[in-house]
Design a protein around this motif. Structure first.
Motif, mmCIF file in Angstrom:
data_model
loop_
_atom_site.group_PDB
_atom_site.id
_atom_site.type_symbol
_atom_site.label_atom_id
_atom_site.label_comp_id
_atom_site.label_asym_id
_atom_site.label_seq_id
_atom_site.Cartn_x
_atom_site.Cartn_y
_atom_site.Cartn_z
ATOM 1 N N ILE A 24 0.883 -1.158 -0.120
ATOM 2 C CA ILE A 24 0.031 -0.055 0.051
ATOM 3 C C ILE A 24 1.043 1.142 0.139
ATOM 4 N N PRO A 25 0.936 1.984 -1.022
ATOM 5 C CA PRO A 25 -0.073 1.936 -2.235
ATOM 6 C C PRO A 25 0.455 0.796 -3.073
ATOM 7 N N ASP A 26 -0.646 0.442 -3.917
ATOM 8 C CA ASP A 26 -0.211 -0.605 -4.839
ATOM 9 C C ASP A 26 -0.282 -0.067 -6.497
ATOM 10 N N SER A 27 0.879 -0.051 -6.690
ATOM 11 C CA SER A 27 1.242 0.655 -8.228
ATOM 12 C C SER A 27 0.672 -0.161 -9.136
ATOM 13 N N GLY A 28 0.261 -1.460 -8.933
ATOM 14 C CA GLY A 28 -0.467 -2.409 -9.710
ATOM 15 C C GLY A 28 -1.869 -2.314 -10.213
ATOM 16 N N SER A 29 -2.493 -1.391 -9.217
ATOM 17 C CA SER A 29 -3.979 -1.306 -9.190
ATOM 18 C C SER A 29 -4.172 0.415 -9.179
ATOM 19 N N ALA A 30 -5.251 0.647 -9.844
ATOM 20 C CA ALA A 30 -5.792 2.276 -9.785
ATOM 21 C C ALA A 30 -6.009 2.577 -8.169
ATOM 22 N N TRP A 31 -6.468 1.653 -7.581
ATOM 23 C CA TRP A 31 -7.092 1.758 -6.264
ATOM 24 C C TRP A 31 -6.811 0.815 -5.400
ATOM 25 N N VAL A 32 -6.858 0.923 -4.084
ATOM 26 C CA VAL A 32 -6.924 -0.146 -3.103
ATOM 27 C C VAL A 32 -8.065 0.199 -2.224
ATOM 28 N N HIS A 33 -9.046 -0.862 -1.930
ATOM 29 C CA HIS A 33 -10.268 -0.588 -0.904
ATOM 30 C C HIS A 33 -9.536 -1.125 0.225
ATOM 31 N N LEU A 34 -8.995 -0.431 1.362
ATOM 32 C CA LEU A 34 -8.390 -0.916 2.348
ATOM 33 C C LEU A 34 -9.480 -0.945 3.641
ATOM 34 N N GLN A 35 -9.733 -2.238 4.095
ATOM 35 C CA GLN A 35 -10.839 -2.385 4.950
ATOM 36 C C GLN A 35 -10.421 -3.069 6.141
ATOM 37 N N PHE A 36 -10.913 -2.369 7.339
ATOM 38 C CA PHE A 36 -10.624 -2.917 8.537
ATOM 39 C C PHE A 36 -11.632 -3.364 9.115
ATOM 40 N N ARG A 37 -11.689 -4.481 9.674
ATOM 41 C CA ARG A 37 -12.783 -5.360 10.078
ATOM 42 C C ARG A 37 -12.570 -5.608 11.540
ATOM 43 N N ARG A 38 -13.453 -6.331 12.081
ATOM 44 C CA ARG A 38 -13.217 -6.660 13.576
ATOM 45 C C ARG A 38 -12.475 -8.072 13.857
ATOM 46 N N PHE A 39 -13.052 -9.093 14.547
ATOM 47 C CA PHE A 39 -12.269 -10.258 14.787
ATOM 48 C C PHE A 39 -12.557 -11.439 13.624
ATOM 49 N N ALA A 40 -11.907 -12.200 13.204
ATOM 50 C CA ALA A 40 -12.103 -12.943 12.353
ATOM 51 C C ALA A 40 -13.324 -13.740 12.151
ATOM 52 N N GLY A 41 -13.878 -14.105 13.435
ATOM 53 C CA GLY A 41 -15.265 -14.739 13.402
ATOM 54 C C GLY A 41 -16.517 -13.949 13.333
ATOM 55 N N CYS A 42 -16.419 -12.632 13.426
ATOM 56 C CA CYS A 42 -17.127 -11.741 13.579
ATOM 57 C C CYS A 42 -18.457 -11.942 12.623
ATOM 58 N N PRO A 43 -19.691 -12.242 13.042
ATOM 59 C CA PRO A 43 -20.810 -12.331 11.945
ATOM 60 C C PRO A 43 -21.173 -11.321 11.105
ATOM 61 N N ALA A 62 -13.085 -2.838 -12.276
ATOM 62 C CA ALA A 62 -12.882 -1.138 -11.967
ATOM 63 C C ALA A 62 -11.700 -0.683 -11.525
ATOM 64 N N GLY A 63 -10.416 -1.678 -11.430
ATOM 65 C CA GLY A 63 -9.307 -1.448 -10.867
ATOM 66 C C GLY A 63 -9.184 -1.085 -9.302
ATOM 67 N N VAL A 64 -9.923 -2.096 -8.667
ATOM 68 C CA VAL A 64 -9.938 -1.727 -7.432
ATOM 69 C C VAL A 64 -9.299 -3.296 -6.811
ATOM 70 N N ARG A 65 -8.211 -2.731 -5.991
ATOM 71 C CA ARG A 65 -7.824 -4.292 -5.059
ATOM 72 C C ARG A 65 -8.425 -3.882 -3.731
ATOM 73 N N GLN A 66 -8.969 -5.117 -3.346
ATOM 74 C CA GLN A 66 -9.570 -5.147 -2.036
ATOM 75 C C GLN A 66 -8.657 -5.809 -1.089
ATOM 76 N N VAL A 67 -8.347 -5.072 0.144
ATOM 77 C CA VAL A 67 -7.528 -5.600 1.185
ATOM 78 C C VAL A 67 -8.158 -5.483 2.377
ATOM 79 N N VAL A 68 -8.441 -6.777 3.071
ATOM 80 C CA VAL A 68 -9.416 -6.823 4.346
ATOM 81 C C VAL A 68 -8.305 -7.238 5.597
ATOM 82 N N VAL A 69 -8.408 -6.156 6.606
ATOM 83 C CA VAL A 69 -7.752 -6.444 7.973
ATOM 84 C C VAL A 69 -8.371 -6.973 8.913
ATOM 85 N N PHE A 70 -8.043 -7.806 9.743
ATOM 86 C CA PHE A 70 -8.788 -8.298 10.732
ATOM 87 C C PHE A 70 -7.871 -8.026 12.145
#
Length: 192
Positions: A24-43, A62-70
């Motif tokens: 991050i940033p990711d030069s291979g993608s136009a955009w990064v959607h960086l997502q912060f979530r809660r704990f791994a088992g969060c329903p 659409a050029g978006v790389r999605q990255v999800v952090v727990f």
């Protein structure tokens, strides 16, 4: 510190739970959607990710790389996120959460949609979480980061179900592309 539009996102070299590298940033993608979530088992988080999974190809086109952090360990995440089509990162020590100003609050649990989203995941998967690493009071956050590392959009959730969906991400990318206010990445090899 909470980030605002136009600020530079902290640079990071991350490793996914499957051992792949993400920058991050990711030069291979136009955009990064960086997502912060809660704990791994969060329903609630997992129900939300089911929706993002269904639209993943459209968002990626659409050029978006999605990255999800727990804020869970890699081992715990492998039981819940290993099958997801986007990059999932374990941050059990909440280093990235602190860098991006992502907080915890009792408000995380107090919105009616929190119960409903969580219950829909349980009904769809017949799964219950075993443990909540780092607690159940985490708030989500979403960032859209351009290829140069600038924050194009930021959202700090007010409760556990306050997260961007695919439609919102696609609208943000479309607005940014039309407005010209946000820098678009240069083609590879050209001057910035």
């Amino acid at each position: 510190m909470k980030f605002e539009i136009g600020q530079s996102a902290p640079s990071a070299l991350l490793e996914t739970i499957l051992g792949q590298r993400v920058t991050i940033p990711d030069s291979g993608s136009a955009w990064v959607h960086l997502q912060f979530r809660r704990f791994a088992g969060c329903p609630v988080c997992n129900f939300h990710l089911m929706g993002l999974t269904r639209r993943h190809e459209e968002v990626r086109a659409a050029g978006v790389r999605q990255v999800v952090v727990f804020h869970s360990t890699r081992e715990e995440m492998l039981g819940y996120q290993a099958q997801l089509p986007f990059d999932c990162v374990a941050d059990p020590h909440k280093r990235l959460y602190r860098q991006y100003g992502v907080e915890t609050s009792i408000r995380a649990l107090l919105h009616p949609s929190v119960f409903w989203s969580g219950m829909r995941w349980v009904l769809a998967t017949r799964r219950f979480y075993r443990r909540a690493e780092n607690g159940i009071l985490g708030l989500p956050a979403d960032f859209l980061i351009d290829a140069r590392g600038r924050i194009a959009a930021a959202h700090y959730g007010s409760h556990a179900d306050d997260q961007w969906d695919s439609d919102h991400v696609l609208r943000l990318v479309g607005t940014a592309a039309r407005s010209g206010d946000l820098s678009q990445p240069s083609p590879r090899g050209s001057a910035s």
